[in-house]
Design an enzyme around this catalytic site. Structure first.
Site, PDB file in Angstrom:
ATOM      1  CG  ASP A  14     -25.315  -9.997  44.449  1.00  0.00           C
ATOM      2  OD1 ASP A  14     -25.225 -11.096  45.042  1.00  0.00           O
ATOM      3  OD2 ASP A  14     -25.355  -8.910  45.046  1.00  0.00           O
TER       4      ASP A  14
ATOM      5  CG  HIS B 216     -25.281 -15.209  47.071  1.00  0.00           C
ATOM      6  ND1 HIS B 216     -24.485 -15.090  48.194  1.00  0.00           N
ATOM      7  CD2 HIS B 216     -25.242 -14.004  46.460  1.00  0.00           C
ATOM      8  CE1 HIS B 216     -23.997 -13.848  48.261  1.00  0.00           C
ATOM      9  NE2 HIS B 216     -24.439 -13.177  47.212  1.00  0.00           N
ATOM     10  CG  LEU B 217     -24.312 -21.981  43.692  1.00  0.00           C
ATOM     11  CD1 LEU B 217     -23.222 -22.980  43.333  1.00  0.00           C
ATOM     12  CD2 LEU B 217     -25.512 -22.140  42.759  1.00  0.00           C
TER      13      LEU B 217
ATOM     14  CG  ASN C 174     -23.768 -15.362  51.660  1.00  0.00           C
ATOM     15  OD1 ASN C 174     -23.578 -16.017  50.644  1.00  0.00           O
ATOM     16  ND2 ASN C 174     -24.648 -14.379  51.721  1.00  0.00           N
TER      17      ASN C 174
HETATM   18  O1  DOR Z   1     -28.963  -8.409  48.335  1.00  0.00           O
HETATM   19  C1  DOR Z   1     -28.058  -9.144  48.696  1.00  0.00           C
HETATM   20  N1  DOR Z   1     -28.271 -10.462  48.913  1.00  0.00           N
HETATM   21  N2  DOR Z   1     -26.837  -8.623  48.883  1.00  0.00           N
HETATM   22  C2  DOR Z   1     -25.836  -9.331  49.414  1.00  0.00           C
HETATM   23  O2  DOR Z   1     -24.760  -8.791  49.547  1.00  0.00           O
HETATM   24  C3  DOR Z   1     -26.066 -10.724  49.846  1.00  0.00           C
HETATM   25  C4  DOR Z   1     -27.174 -11.333  49.110  1.00  0.00           C
HETATM   26  C5  DOR Z   1     -27.661 -12.644  49.725  1.00  0.00           C
HETATM   27  O3  DOR Z   1     -26.816 -13.475  50.073  1.00  0.00           O
HETATM   28  O4  DOR Z   1     -28.854 -12.848  49.772  1.00  0.00           O
END
Ligand code: DOR
Length: 434
Positions: free
Chosen positions: A316, A73-74, A105
Protein backbone atom coordinates in the site's frame (compact mmCIF):
# COMPACT_ATOMS: atom_id res chain seq x y z
CA UNK A 1 10.61 -0.94 -19.10
CA UNK A 2 12.36 0.22 -22.22
CA UNK A 3 12.30 -2.18 -25.17
CA UNK A 4 15.52 -4.15 -25.13
CA UNK A 5 17.23 -7.23 -26.46
CA UNK A 6 17.34 -10.07 -23.97
CA UNK A 7 20.61 -11.40 -25.24
CA UNK A 8 22.33 -11.68 -21.85
CA UNK A 9 22.83 -14.80 -19.81
CA UNK A 10 23.28 -15.21 -16.06
CA UNK A 11 24.21 -18.23 -14.01
CA UNK A 12 23.42 -17.99 -10.31
CA UNK A 13 25.42 -20.62 -8.46
CA UNK A 14 24.57 -22.44 -5.27
CA UNK A 15 21.65 -20.33 -4.07
CA UNK A 16 18.64 -21.33 -1.98
CA UNK A 17 15.96 -21.55 -4.65
CA UNK A 18 12.52 -20.79 -3.27
CA UNK A 19 9.82 -21.29 -5.88
CA UNK A 20 6.34 -21.33 -4.33
CA UNK A 21 4.75 -22.13 -7.71
CA UNK A 22 6.19 -25.65 -7.39
CA UNK A 23 6.82 -25.75 -3.62
CA UNK A 24 10.57 -25.88 -4.21
CA UNK A 25 13.01 -24.99 -1.45
CA UNK A 26 16.47 -26.34 -2.22
CA UNK A 27 20.04 -25.38 -3.06
CA UNK A 28 20.57 -25.16 -6.82
CA UNK A 29 21.96 -23.16 -9.74
CA UNK A 30 19.67 -21.05 -11.90
CA UNK A 31 20.48 -20.33 -15.53
CA UNK A 32 18.91 -17.37 -17.31
CA UNK A 33 19.26 -17.10 -21.08
CA UNK A 34 17.67 -14.61 -23.46
CA UNK A 35 15.22 -13.30 -20.89
CA UNK A 36 13.92 -16.70 -19.81
CA UNK A 37 14.56 -19.15 -16.98
CA UNK A 38 16.52 -21.78 -18.92
CA UNK A 39 17.38 -24.36 -16.26
CA UNK A 40 17.40 -24.95 -12.51
CA UNK A 41 19.50 -27.71 -11.05
CA UNK A 42 22.39 -28.42 -8.74
CA UNK A 43 25.83 -28.33 -10.38
CA UNK A 44 24.55 -27.11 -13.76
CA UNK A 45 26.89 -27.63 -16.69
CA UNK A 46 26.30 -24.61 -18.91
CA UNK A 47 28.68 -25.78 -21.63
CA UNK A 48 28.50 -23.65 -24.75
CA UNK A 49 27.08 -20.52 -23.22
CA UNK A 50 29.56 -20.25 -20.35
CA UNK A 51 31.48 -17.56 -22.20
CA UNK A 52 28.60 -15.16 -22.46
CA UNK A 53 27.05 -15.98 -19.09
CA UNK A 54 27.71 -13.73 -16.15
CA UNK A 55 28.41 -15.93 -13.12
CA UNK A 56 27.02 -14.87 -9.75
CA UNK A 57 27.90 -16.72 -6.59
CA UNK A 58 24.59 -16.99 -4.73
CA UNK A 59 25.90 -19.02 -1.80
CA UNK A 60 23.89 -18.08 1.28
CA UNK A 61 21.43 -16.06 -0.81
CA UNK A 62 17.84 -16.77 -1.78
CA UNK A 63 16.83 -16.95 -5.43
CA UNK A 64 13.12 -16.24 -5.68
CA UNK A 65 10.56 -15.33 -8.35
CA UNK A 66 10.52 -11.57 -8.91
CA UNK A 67 8.40 -10.09 -6.13
CA UNK A 68 5.03 -8.62 -7.01
CA UNK A 69 3.41 -5.83 -5.03
CA UNK A 70 -0.28 -5.81 -5.82
CA UNK A 71 -1.05 -2.51 -4.05
CA UNK A 72 0.99 0.55 -4.98
CA UNK A 73 0.13 4.21 -5.49
CA UNK A 74 2.20 5.73 -8.26
CA UNK A 75 1.13 9.35 -8.28
CA UNK A 76 1.45 9.83 -12.02
CA UNK A 77 -0.53 11.34 -13.64
CA UNK A 78 -1.21 14.38 -11.52
CA UNK A 79 0.99 14.39 -8.43
CA UNK A 80 4.44 13.80 -9.88
CA UNK A 81 6.02 15.75 -7.02
CA UNK A 82 5.14 12.79 -4.75
CA UNK A 83 6.08 9.95 -7.10
CA UNK A 84 6.40 9.26 -10.79
CA UNK A 85 6.21 6.02 -12.67
CA UNK A 86 9.99 6.29 -13.05
CA UNK A 87 10.72 6.91 -9.34
CA UNK A 88 8.09 4.45 -8.08
CA UNK A 89 9.34 1.60 -10.26
CA UNK A 90 12.96 2.44 -9.33
CA UNK A 91 11.92 2.09 -5.67
CA UNK A 92 10.15 -1.16 -6.56
CA UNK A 93 13.19 -2.89 -8.08
CA UNK A 94 15.36 -1.67 -5.18
CA UNK A 95 12.85 -3.39 -2.89
CA UNK A 96 13.03 -6.60 -4.93
CA UNK A 97 9.84 -6.12 -6.93
CA UNK A 98 9.67 -6.94 -10.62
CA UNK A 99 5.98 -6.13 -10.98
CA UNK A 100 3.60 -3.74 -9.26
CA UNK A 101 -0.12 -3.06 -9.56
CA UNK A 102 -0.89 0.66 -9.40
CA UNK A 103 -4.08 2.08 -7.96
CA UNK A 104 -6.36 4.40 -9.93
CA UNK A 105 -6.60 7.35 -7.52
CA UNK A 106 -4.41 9.55 -9.68
CA UNK A 107 -5.38 12.94 -11.15
CA UNK A 108 -7.13 12.36 -13.46
CA UNK A 109 -8.44 9.07 -12.14
CA UNK A 110 -7.62 5.96 -14.14
CA UNK A 111 -11.21 5.35 -15.20
CA UNK A 112 -10.83 5.33 -18.98
CA UNK A 113 -8.66 3.65 -21.60
CA UNK A 114 -6.62 6.80 -22.30
CA UNK A 115 -5.26 6.93 -18.73
CA UNK A 116 -4.55 3.20 -18.60
CA UNK A 117 -2.69 3.50 -21.91
CA UNK A 118 -0.82 6.57 -20.65
CA UNK A 119 0.39 4.65 -17.57
CA UNK A 120 1.50 1.69 -19.65
CA UNK A 121 3.27 3.92 -22.18
CA UNK A 122 5.14 5.78 -19.44
CA UNK A 123 6.00 2.51 -17.75
CA UNK A 124 7.34 1.13 -21.01
CA UNK A 125 9.75 4.01 -21.51
CA UNK A 126 10.54 5.20 -17.99
CA UNK A 127 9.75 2.23 -15.80
CA UNK A 128 12.23 -0.16 -14.21
CA UNK A 129 9.72 -2.97 -13.67
CA UNK A 130 6.41 -4.26 -14.98
CA UNK A 131 3.40 -2.10 -14.16
CA UNK A 132 -0.13 -3.50 -13.99
CA UNK A 133 -2.75 -0.75 -13.88
CA UNK A 134 -5.78 -1.15 -11.67
CA UNK A 135 -8.67 0.89 -13.08
CA UNK A 136 -11.50 2.52 -11.16
CA UNK A 137 -14.69 0.68 -10.20
CA UNK A 138 -16.69 3.87 -10.60
CA UNK A 139 -16.21 6.93 -12.78
CA UNK A 140 -13.93 9.44 -11.10
CA UNK A 141 -14.10 7.25 -7.96
CA UNK A 142 -17.41 8.95 -7.20
CA UNK A 143 -19.34 5.77 -6.50
CA UNK A 144 -22.23 6.69 -8.79
CA UNK A 145 -21.65 5.08 -12.20
CA UNK A 146 -19.54 2.14 -13.25
CA UNK A 147 -16.49 2.81 -15.42
CA UNK A 148 -16.25 1.08 -18.84
CA UNK A 149 -14.63 -2.20 -17.87
CA UNK A 150 -14.41 -3.59 -21.40
CA UNK A 151 -12.36 -0.72 -22.77
CA UNK A 152 -10.24 -0.64 -19.60
CA UNK A 153 -9.49 -4.35 -19.88
CA UNK A 154 -8.62 -3.94 -23.58
CA UNK A 155 -6.30 -1.07 -22.69
CA UNK A 156 -4.45 -3.28 -20.18
CA UNK A 157 -6.15 -2.91 -16.79
CA UNK A 158 -5.96 -6.11 -14.75
CA UNK A 159 -8.39 -5.26 -11.95
CA UNK A 160 -10.80 -2.58 -10.78
CA UNK A 161 -10.85 -0.77 -7.45
CA UNK A 162 -11.94 2.56 -5.98
CA UNK A 163 -9.06 2.21 -3.49
CA UNK A 164 -8.67 5.19 -1.23
CA UNK A 165 -12.46 5.30 -1.11
CA UNK A 166 -15.07 2.69 -0.33
CA UNK A 167 -17.92 1.84 -2.70
CA UNK A 168 -20.71 2.97 -0.42
CA UNK A 169 -23.60 2.02 -2.67
CA UNK A 170 -24.22 -1.72 -2.30
CA UNK A 171 -26.08 -1.95 -5.60
CA UNK A 172 -23.14 -0.39 -7.44
CA UNK A 173 -20.79 -2.91 -5.78
CA UNK A 174 -23.11 -5.72 -6.82
CA UNK A 175 -23.10 -4.47 -10.40
CA UNK A 176 -19.31 -4.08 -10.34
CA UNK A 177 -18.90 -7.70 -9.22
CA UNK A 178 -21.29 -8.81 -12.00
CA UNK A 179 -19.93 -6.59 -14.76
CA UNK A 180 -16.28 -7.36 -13.92
CA UNK A 181 -16.91 -11.07 -14.54
CA UNK A 182 -17.69 -10.38 -18.19
CA UNK A 183 -14.09 -9.25 -18.61
CA UNK A 184 -12.56 -11.55 -15.98
CA UNK A 185 -11.47 -8.55 -13.91
CA UNK A 186 -10.71 -8.81 -10.21
CA UNK A 187 -12.63 -6.42 -7.95
CA UNK A 188 -10.40 -5.01 -5.19
CA UNK A 189 -12.33 -3.62 -2.24
CA UNK A 190 -11.24 -0.75 -0.02
CA UNK A 191 -13.43 -1.87 2.87
CA UNK A 192 -14.63 1.03 4.97
CA UNK A 193 -18.05 2.19 6.07
CA UNK A 194 -17.59 5.97 6.10
CA UNK A 195 -20.61 6.47 8.33
CA UNK A 196 -18.69 4.54 11.01
CA UNK A 197 -15.17 5.77 10.26
CA UNK A 198 -16.12 9.34 9.33
CA UNK A 199 -13.96 11.93 11.03
CA UNK A 200 -11.85 9.26 12.73
CA UNK A 201 -8.11 9.78 12.80
CA UNK A 202 -6.77 6.59 14.38
CA UNK A 203 -7.80 3.20 15.73
CA UNK A 204 -10.67 3.43 18.21
CA UNK A 205 -9.61 2.01 21.56
CA UNK A 206 -7.90 2.73 24.82
CA UNK A 207 -5.19 4.88 23.21
CA UNK A 208 -7.58 7.06 21.19
CA UNK A 209 -9.61 7.66 24.35
CA UNK A 210 -6.50 8.51 26.35
CA UNK A 211 -4.98 10.93 23.86
CA UNK A 212 -8.28 12.38 22.74
CA UNK A 213 -8.21 11.64 19.03
CA UNK A 214 -11.41 10.48 17.38
CA UNK A 215 -11.25 6.76 16.68
CA UNK A 216 -12.15 4.48 13.78
CA UNK A 217 -13.72 1.27 15.10
CA UNK A 218 -12.73 -2.12 13.70
CA UNK A 219 -16.36 -2.48 12.68
CA UNK A 220 -15.94 0.28 10.07
CA UNK A 221 -13.84 -2.20 8.09
CA UNK A 222 -15.64 -5.37 9.07
CA UNK A 223 -19.15 -4.19 8.17
CA UNK A 224 -18.02 -3.52 4.60
CA UNK A 225 -16.12 -6.78 4.31
CA UNK A 226 -19.20 -8.67 5.51
CA UNK A 227 -21.32 -6.89 2.90
CA UNK A 228 -18.89 -7.54 0.08
CA UNK A 229 -18.48 -11.20 0.99
CA UNK A 230 -22.25 -11.58 0.72
CA UNK A 231 -22.21 -9.77 -2.61
CA UNK A 232 -19.39 -12.00 -3.87
CA UNK A 233 -21.49 -15.00 -2.85
CA UNK A 234 -24.54 -13.55 -4.58
CA UNK A 235 -22.77 -12.69 -7.82
CA UNK A 236 -19.93 -15.21 -8.05
CA UNK A 237 -17.57 -12.31 -8.78
CA UNK A 238 -13.87 -12.42 -7.91
CA UNK A 239 -13.39 -10.27 -4.81
CA UNK A 240 -10.08 -9.24 -3.26
CA UNK A 241 -9.98 -7.41 0.07
CA UNK A 242 -7.23 -4.78 0.26
CA UNK A 243 -5.23 -3.79 3.35
CA UNK A 244 -6.88 -6.00 5.98
CA UNK A 245 -6.21 -4.52 9.42
CA UNK A 246 -8.49 -6.13 12.02
CA UNK A 247 -8.98 -9.44 13.81
CA UNK A 248 -12.66 -9.47 12.89
CA UNK A 249 -11.82 -9.03 9.18
CA UNK A 250 -9.50 -12.04 9.31
CA UNK A 251 -12.26 -14.04 10.96
CA UNK A 252 -14.85 -13.01 8.34
CA UNK A 253 -12.56 -13.83 5.41
CA UNK A 254 -11.54 -17.15 6.93
CA UNK A 255 -15.13 -18.26 7.34
CA UNK A 256 -16.09 -17.02 3.84
CA UNK A 257 -13.24 -19.02 2.33
CA UNK A 258 -14.35 -22.11 4.22
CA UNK A 259 -17.81 -21.66 2.67
CA UNK A 260 -16.28 -21.57 -0.82
CA UNK A 261 -16.78 -17.86 -1.55
CA UNK A 262 -14.38 -16.57 -4.18
CA UNK A 263 -12.35 -14.16 -2.07
CA UNK A 264 -8.68 -13.39 -1.57
CA UNK A 265 -7.09 -10.87 0.76
CA UNK A 266 -3.93 -8.94 1.48
CA UNK A 267 -2.46 -7.14 4.42
CA UNK A 268 0.40 -4.64 4.56
CA UNK A 269 3.57 -4.78 6.68
CA UNK A 270 2.44 -1.89 8.89
CA UNK A 271 -0.57 -3.94 10.02
CA UNK A 272 1.61 -6.70 11.45
CA UNK A 273 4.46 -4.47 12.63
CA UNK A 274 3.03 -1.26 14.11
CA UNK A 275 0.37 -0.74 16.78
CA UNK A 276 -1.70 2.24 17.83
CA UNK A 277 0.42 3.04 20.92
CA UNK A 278 2.76 4.73 18.45
CA UNK A 279 0.14 7.39 17.77
CA UNK A 280 0.60 8.69 21.35
CA UNK A 281 3.43 10.89 20.08
CA UNK A 282 1.09 12.41 17.45
CA UNK A 283 3.60 11.80 14.66
CA UNK A 284 1.63 11.87 11.39
CA UNK A 285 4.08 9.42 9.81
CA UNK A 286 1.90 6.78 11.52
CA UNK A 287 -1.34 8.08 10.02
CA UNK A 288 -2.78 5.67 7.49
CA UNK A 289 -6.16 4.41 6.36
CA UNK A 290 -7.17 1.89 7.61
CA UNK A 291 -5.35 2.88 10.80
CA UNK A 292 -2.69 0.81 12.55
CA UNK A 293 -4.56 -1.23 15.15
CA UNK A 294 -4.09 -2.98 18.50
CA UNK A 295 -1.73 -5.78 19.52
CA UNK A 296 -4.70 -8.16 19.46
CA UNK A 297 -5.33 -7.30 15.81
CA UNK A 298 -1.66 -7.76 14.99
CA UNK A 299 -1.78 -11.26 16.50
CA UNK A 300 -4.84 -12.11 14.38
CA UNK A 301 -3.23 -10.73 11.20
CA UNK A 302 -0.23 -12.98 11.84
CA UNK A 303 -2.53 -15.98 12.32
CA UNK A 304 -4.30 -15.08 9.08
CA UNK A 305 -0.99 -14.96 7.26
CA UNK A 306 0.11 -18.26 8.76
CA UNK A 307 -3.04 -20.21 7.92
CA UNK A 308 -3.47 -18.73 4.43
CA UNK A 309 -6.54 -16.58 5.15
CA UNK A 310 -4.40 -13.64 4.06
CA UNK A 311 -2.97 -14.58 0.67
CA UNK A 312 -0.71 -11.64 -0.02
CA UNK A 313 1.54 -9.07 1.58
CA UNK A 314 1.27 -5.78 -0.32
CA UNK A 315 2.83 -2.47 0.65
CA UNK A 316 0.00 0.00 0.00
CA UNK A 317 2.91 2.29 -0.93
CA UNK A 318 1.28 5.71 -0.56
CA UNK A 319 3.77 8.53 -1.19
CA UNK A 320 3.05 12.01 0.16
CA UNK A 321 5.25 15.08 0.32
CA UNK A 322 6.00 17.12 3.44
CA UNK A 323 3.30 19.55 2.30
CA UNK A 324 0.59 16.97 2.98
CA UNK A 325 2.31 14.95 5.68
CA UNK A 326 4.23 17.26 8.02
CA UNK A 327 1.15 18.81 9.57
CA UNK A 328 -0.78 18.45 12.80
CA UNK A 329 -2.05 14.86 13.05
CA UNK A 330 -5.59 15.93 12.25
CA UNK A 331 -4.68 17.60 8.98
CA UNK A 332 -2.00 15.22 7.69
CA UNK A 333 -2.68 12.91 4.74
CA UNK A 334 -3.19 9.20 5.23
CA UNK A 335 -0.56 6.82 3.93
CA UNK A 336 3.01 5.57 4.19
CA UNK A 337 5.52 4.38 1.63
CA UNK A 338 6.52 0.72 1.62
CA UNK A 339 8.16 -0.51 -1.56
CA UNK A 340 11.66 -0.37 -0.08
CA UNK A 341 10.77 -1.84 3.32
CA UNK A 342 8.17 -4.58 2.66
CA UNK A 343 10.66 -7.39 2.20
CA UNK A 344 12.74 -6.90 5.37
CA UNK A 345 9.52 -6.53 7.40
CA UNK A 346 8.08 -9.72 5.93
CA UNK A 347 11.37 -11.42 6.79
CA UNK A 348 10.84 -10.40 10.43
CA UNK A 349 7.80 -12.70 10.38
CA UNK A 350 9.95 -15.51 9.05
CA UNK A 351 12.49 -15.06 11.83
CA UNK A 352 9.66 -14.93 14.39
CA UNK A 353 8.50 -18.30 13.05
CA UNK A 354 5.09 -16.95 11.99
CA UNK A 355 5.51 -17.99 8.34
CA UNK A 356 8.12 -20.04 6.51
CA UNK A 357 10.47 -18.55 3.92
CA UNK A 358 8.44 -20.24 1.18
CA UNK A 359 5.18 -18.79 2.55
CA UNK A 360 6.70 -15.30 2.72
CA UNK A 361 7.86 -15.50 -0.89
CA UNK A 362 4.52 -16.98 -2.00
CA UNK A 363 2.66 -14.05 -0.44
CA UNK A 364 4.94 -11.60 -2.23
CA UNK A 365 5.17 -13.24 -5.67
CA UNK A 366 3.22 -16.32 -6.68
CA UNK A 367 0.00 -15.54 -4.79
CA UNK A 368 -0.42 -11.95 -6.02
CA UNK A 369 0.37 -13.12 -9.56
CA UNK A 370 -2.27 -15.84 -9.31
CA UNK A 371 -4.83 -13.42 -7.83
CA UNK A 372 -4.18 -10.90 -10.62
CA UNK A 373 -4.00 -13.70 -13.21
CA UNK A 374 -0.66 -12.54 -14.57
CA UNK A 375 1.91 -15.10 -15.77
CA UNK A 376 4.65 -14.23 -13.26
CA UNK A 377 5.68 -15.21 -9.74
CA UNK A 378 7.31 -18.46 -10.85
CA UNK A 379 10.76 -19.82 -11.62
CA UNK A 380 9.32 -22.47 -13.94
CA UNK A 381 11.57 -23.31 -16.89
CA UNK A 382 10.66 -21.10 -19.85
CA UNK A 383 9.06 -18.39 -17.68
CA UNK A 384 10.17 -14.76 -18.16
CA UNK A 385 13.36 -14.21 -16.16
CA UNK A 386 11.90 -12.02 -13.43
CA UNK A 387 13.82 -12.94 -10.34
CA UNK A 388 15.09 -11.48 -7.13
CA UNK A 389 18.23 -12.36 -5.22
CA UNK A 390 17.83 -11.81 -1.50
CA UNK A 391 20.54 -11.69 1.12
CA UNK A 392 18.53 -12.83 4.16
CA UNK A 393 21.35 -12.07 6.60
CA UNK A 394 22.30 -8.56 5.56
CA UNK A 395 21.91 -6.29 8.58
CA UNK A 396 21.28 -2.59 8.10
CA UNK A 397 19.31 0.36 9.37
CA UNK A 398 16.44 1.65 7.22
CA UNK A 399 17.35 5.10 5.98
CA UNK A 400 14.81 7.11 3.98
CA UNK A 401 17.62 9.19 2.52
CA UNK A 402 18.74 6.15 0.57
CA UNK A 403 15.30 5.51 -0.96
CA UNK A 404 14.60 5.74 -4.69
CA UNK A 405 11.07 6.87 -3.92
CA UNK A 406 10.50 10.62 -4.18
CA UNK A 407 8.68 10.63 -0.85
CA UNK A 408 9.95 10.16 2.67
CA UNK A 409 6.81 9.27 4.62
CA UNK A 410 8.20 6.04 6.03
CA UNK A 411 7.51 5.08 9.66
CA UNK A 412 10.40 2.58 9.63
CA UNK A 413 13.21 5.12 9.25
CA UNK A 414 15.92 4.18 11.76
CA UNK A 415 14.70 0.60 12.30
CA UNK A 416 17.41 -2.06 12.36
CA UNK A 417 16.41 -4.85 9.98
CA UNK A 418 17.89 -7.94 8.42
CA UNK A 419 17.57 -9.04 4.81
CA UNK A 420 17.06 -7.25 1.51
CA UNK A 421 17.05 -7.65 -2.24
CA UNK A 422 20.57 -7.37 -3.61
CA UNK A 423 19.74 -8.03 -7.26
CA UNK A 424 16.55 -7.72 -9.25
CA UNK A 425 16.23 -9.08 -12.78
CA UNK A 426 13.27 -8.00 -14.88
CA UNK A 427 12.70 -9.88 -18.12
CA UNK A 428 16.30 -11.11 -17.99
CA UNK A 429 17.71 -7.62 -17.57
CA UNK A 430 19.52 -6.40 -14.47
CA UNK A 431 17.17 -3.74 -13.13
CA UNK A 432 18.80 -3.32 -9.73
CA UNK A 433 21.94 -4.48 -8.03
CA UNK A 434 23.30 -3.46 -4.64
O1 DOR B 1 -3.59 5.59 3.80
C1 DOR B 1 -4.01 5.49 2.65
N1 DOR B 1 -3.45 6.20 1.64
N2 DOR B 1 -5.04 4.67 2.41
C2 DOR B 1 -5.64 4.62 1.22
O2 DOR B 1 -6.56 3.85 1.08
C3 DOR B 1 -5.20 5.52 0.13
C4 DOR B 1 -3.80 5.91 0.30
C5 DOR B 1 -3.39 7.07 -0.60
O3 DOR B 1 -3.72 7.04 -1.79
O4 DOR B 1 -2.68 7.94 -0.13
Amino acid sequence: MQPHENSGAFIFRNGRVLDPSRTIDRIADVLVVDGRIAEINAGLDIGGISERARTIDATGKWIVPGLIDMHVHLREPGEEYKETIASGTAAAVAGGFTGIACMPNTHPVNDCAAITQFILERAKYYGSCRVFPVAAISRNLEGNNLAEYGELRDAGAIAVSDDGRPVVNALLMRRALEYAQTFDLLVIAHSEDPTLSGGGLMNEGEISTRIGLRGIPNAAEEVMIARDLLLAELTGGRLHIAHVSTAGSVHLIRSAKSRGISVTAETAPHYFTLNDELISGFDPVYKVNPPIRSLKDIAAIKEGLADGTLDAIASDHAPHSVVEKDLEFEFAANGMIGLETSLPLALELVREGVISPLQAIAKMSFNPAAILKIPFGTLRKGAPADLTIIDPDLEYVIDVNRFRSKSRNCPFHGRAVKGRAIMTLVDGRLAFSE
